[in-house]
Design an enzyme around this catalytic site. Structure first.
Site, PDB file in Angstrom:
ATOM      1  N   ASP A 137      35.613-100.496  27.591  1.00 19.14           N
ATOM      2  CA  ASP A 137      35.572 -99.126  27.354  1.00 19.14           C
ATOM      3  C   ASP A 137      36.151 -98.946  25.663  1.00 19.14           C
ATOM      4  OD1 ASP A 137      35.612 -96.670  27.432  1.00 19.14           O
ATOM      5  OD2 ASP A 137      38.161 -97.126  28.900  1.00 19.14           O
TER       6      ASP A 137
HETATM    7  C1  NOJ Z   1      38.111 -94.275  27.049  1.00 19.46           C
HETATM    8  C2  NOJ Z   1      37.455 -93.022  28.282  1.00 19.46           C
HETATM    9  O1  NOJ Z   1      38.363 -94.016  28.781  1.00 19.46           O
HETATM   10  C3  NOJ Z   1      35.947 -93.472  29.013  1.00 19.46           C
HETATM   11  O2  NOJ Z   1      36.702 -92.827  30.089  1.00 19.46           O
HETATM   12  C4  NOJ Z   1      35.383 -92.872  27.865  1.00 19.46           C
HETATM   13  O3  NOJ Z   1      34.214 -93.784  29.093  1.00 19.46           O
HETATM   14  C5  NOJ Z   1      35.450 -93.783  27.124  1.00 19.46           C
HETATM   15  N1  NOJ Z   1      36.296 -93.369  25.982  1.00 19.46           N
HETATM   16  C6  NOJ Z   1      34.186 -93.369  26.392  1.00 19.46           C
HETATM   17  O4  NOJ Z   1      34.302 -91.720  25.542  1.00 19.46           O
END
Ligand code: NOJ
Length: 761
Positions: free
Chosen positions: A287
């Protein structure tokens, strides 16, 4: 028994398997990639593991990638997100393909969570449709639109089971149940990826957030997760596994730690479970800066945590560049091996190969497509249907709904004319300007037939400090210049002139979603006051709750004559609400997450285990498992939702009294539409294992069937139960069903009382 033993054996064979994707074989793809990799320097291989975002879109962390153009040209970027439109994406791809040494194309990603430009209801709302075909269609429309704009790698589906409505991201998932969650995970993966990833209207899906992100302690986002392995395997892992079985191309790790190890560096999760046990052969992406965040978790410096993540089985590093900046040194110092880097690089190249990028790196950049493929009337029509079907009718005293298309309606509340709050959280590619507000929807559907009086009546909340936190991505809570008293007065005087009041209240979109946990999940006081005053007018009161989470709305249920849970319904929300309230669509949504009486009951879910001192009723009993100040029962249980018509269940029949490992039981039930409207019912099947070697849940969803029944008709609905449907994970992680008595419950929600029994031999 044999079948179970062989399954157990597979499950227990954790180590030592070979996996396509990590071990080159002799397929065309393997040969192509081996050949390519033989030309790559180690630094170029590490470059493939780097995912960047140049900024400009909605960011979910404080870091943005820098020098992106230079990095692409020097082979230091494997994928990119936050760039949209065929021209821009083509331009970026050209840098990789024509200006880097080996010309390896990049993969272009985005968060397309509930639609691309045609924004569908929030995932929690969509899940309440219990309609897998519809959900699949919304995913395929999302893929068609996103790919038309140059995006072919999706950071969706989010399948984190959550039983905690304090957690803001409960809005992004399918609720509390692993069985339903697994079906939805599968439908979404199939919708995004379809049959051929090289088809330029399909996109590679990512199941996230692996793992257990939906169970943070205290419901606070990113917080520690600590749970028994039994609970993980039986209740929280199934939707991830289902996505993998459906062939999902990538997996995203979660921010939280599991058993004390952050997911992005957790070898047990990323290798033992994901690859060895489940046979996942795609790639794993972190993430947003979650590798770097392992430093704050207390796992070491950037070099240490990056090496740990790679060795754990992480392939791609989102934004943080820990891989890019430290792996060469770690290789020299023996902290990682060339083989570790090769494995990760190969998995990413394989995804690119499967997407057809080595044949045509510009496959997804067709400048003609946005005009024909995005926001089409057909897509909008699907969004309207999905929105109407996601709404859940929670109360309808004296059949107040559906309303007649005549007379005067007072349309009151801060969410009646609030375009910015229609789409719902985490719709970064959607645009509020395309959304139909409630007021517009009413005008569209009712024309001159109904006189609409409109007043805001209250602010979403009156606290400017709170509003500031919610307005980070643009104004969602707008505090009116007028005093709360003046707004209230206007609303009450309108309401007195109307035949019926419809109050649209709830949460602003960013009151749920990422980093939007709440310790108080009731309606803000400004809106409570409005409803209290509206009720005093004595006019029939319909309350519509727009929110991204289950809320503690007990008082509102009392005040309202009818109550509809609308969620944030997306681009067509306003039209769909009018369709539902005025009877053009008879509501069929059923809750997929329990609504608690108050936040103190959380975590709350239907599939509870009995204690040794179970409580039979909601009457307090000393020395039983209950509360002094609240019942055990929720406000509304899982699976609950009313219709304008009524359904009667009878004749629950099992075709045999005993089940063996080799056959199946057919369960049938008669469902009669005994009311005055045609309607759909989600017929639900729950099973209880009466005696087992570990405390069995009181009931578990094992089947559902959404059926349309014309008024006055009866339909026979059937389910099949096989022994493997009754299997569960044991403390040693073996997975099998235990012989003995089982009870089946069938009905329209998780409290279904019609029951029958059978024995598993
Ligand atoms: C953080 C989020 O937790 C995740 O779900 C997302 O895909 C990413 N950011 C990218 O934007």
């Amino acid at each position: 028994m044999k079948r179970f033993l062989s399954f157990v054996a597979t499950v227990l064979l954790f180590a030592g398997c070979q996996h396509p994707g990590t071990e080159p074989g002799d397929t065309e793809m393997d040969t192509y990639i081996s050949d390519l990799m033989s030309k790559m320097t180690t630094q170029e291989k590490i470059g493939q593991l780097n995912l960047v975002t140049p900024g400009g879109g909605i960011l979910t962390g404080s870091v943005v990638s820098t020098d992106v153009e230079q990095k692409i040209k020097t082979g230091q970027v494997g994928g990119i997100f936050g760039v949209y439109g065929p021209e821009k994406t083509r331009q970026a791809q050209r840098l990789a393909v024509e200006e880097s040494r080996l010309g390896i194309p990049m993969i272009f990603g985005s968060d397309v969570i509930h639609g691309y430009k045609t924004t569908f209801p929030l995932p929690i709302g969509l899940s309440c449709t219990w309609d897998m075909e519809l959900i699949k269609q919304t995913a395929s429309v999302a893929a068609k639109e996103a790919t038309a704009d140059g995006i072919f790698w999706n950071f969706s589906p989010m399948v984190d089971v959550s039983r905690d409505p304090r957690w803001g991201r409960i809005s992004e998932g399918a609720g509390e149940d692993p069985f339903l969650g697994s079906e939805i995970a599968k439908a979404m993966v199939e919708g995004y990826q379809q049959k051929d990833l090289r088809d330029p209207t399909t996109m590679l899906a990512t199941v996230k957030h692996f793992a257990l992100y939906g169970a943070p302690e205290a419901g606070r986002d990113y917080n520690t997760v600590d749970m028994s392995h039994l609970r993980m395997f039986n209740d929280y892992f199934p939707p991830y596994k289902a996505a993998i079985e459906a062939g999902v191309g990538s997996v995203m790790t979660s921010f939280n730690d599991v058993d004390g190890v952050p997911a992005s560096g957790n070898k047990w999760l990323l290798t033992t479970i994901l690859r060895d046990m489940w046979g996942f052969d795609g790639f794993v992406v972190s993430d947003y800066t979650s590798v770097n965040e392992m430093i704050a978790h207390g796992l070491g410096d950037l070099q240490q945590v990056s090496a740990m993540a790679l060795k754990a089985g992480l392939d791609m590093d989102m934004v943080g560049e820990g891989f890019l900046t430290t792996l060469t040194q770690s290789l020299e110092e023996g902290m990682v091996s060339e083989e570790d880097i090769n494995k990760a690089c190969r998995r990413i190249l394989e995804a690119k190969y499967k997407l057809g990028l080595f044949q045509d790196p510009y496959l997804y950049f067709n400048a003609d497509r946005p005009a024909t493929d995005i926001l089409t009337p057909v897509h909008r029509q699907l969004a309207r249907q999905a929105a109407a079907r996601s709404m859940v009718l929670l109360k309808n005293d004296e059949q107040l709904l559906p309303l007649k298309k005549s007379g005067t309606v007072a349309l009151v509340g801060p969410l009646v004319d609030s375009r910015n709050n229609m789409l719902g959280t985490w719709a970064p590619t959607g645009e509020a300007r395309y959304a139909v507000t409630v007021l517009e929807g009413f005008n569209n559907v009712l024309g001159d037939q109904v006189k609409i009086l409109h007043a805001k009546g209250a602010n979403i909340c009156n606290d400017p400090d709170f509003a500031k936190k919610i307005n980070v991505f643009g104004p969602k809570i707008f505090i009116d210049e007028r005093s709360p008293e003046a707004m209230l007065k206007e609303a009450i005087s309108l309401a007195r002139r109307a035949d019926v009041i419809i109050a649209v209240v709830g949460e602003a979109t960013e009151m749920s979603g990422e980093s939007s946990s709440r310790t108080d999940i009731s309606l803000p006081m400004s809106q409570k006051k409005l409803l209290r005053e509206l009720e005093k007018t004595g006019r029939p009161l319909v309350v519509v709750n727009m929110s991204g989470r289950p809320m503690a709305i007990g008082e509102e249920v009392e005040l309202a004559d009818a109550l509809l849970q609308m969620w944030h319904a997306g681009i067509e929300g306003g039209n769909a609400l009018a369709d539902v309230l005025f009877g053009d669509y008879n509501p069929s949504g059923k809750l997929t997450a329990t609504f608690p009486v108050n936040v103190g009951q959380v975590p709350i879910y239907y599939s509870i285990r009995n204690t040794g001192r179970p409580q039979g009723s909601d009457e307090f009993q000393k020395f039983k498992s209950n509360y002094l100040d609240a019942p055990n029962s929720p406000l509304f249980p899982f699976g609950y939702g009313l219709s304008y018509t009524s359904f009667e269940y009878k004749d629950l029949i099992l075709d045999k009294p005993t089940l063996t490992n080799l056959d199946e039981i057919k369960v049938s039930v008669s469902v009669t539409n005994s009311g005055d409207y045609d309607g759909e019912e989600v017929v639900q099947l729950y099973v209880r294992d009466m005696v087992a070697s570990i405390t069995p849940p009181m009931r578990l969803l094992k089947g559902f069937n959404k059926v349309f029944i014309p008024k006055g008709d009866t339909k026979e609905v059937t389910f099949t139960i096989r022994a493997q449907d009754l299997a569960f994970y044991h403390p040693d992680l073996s997975f099998y069903a235990e012989p003995g008595e089982f009870k089946v419950f069938v009905g329209g929600n998780s409290n279904a009382s019609l029951s029958a029994s059978f024995t598993l031999e």
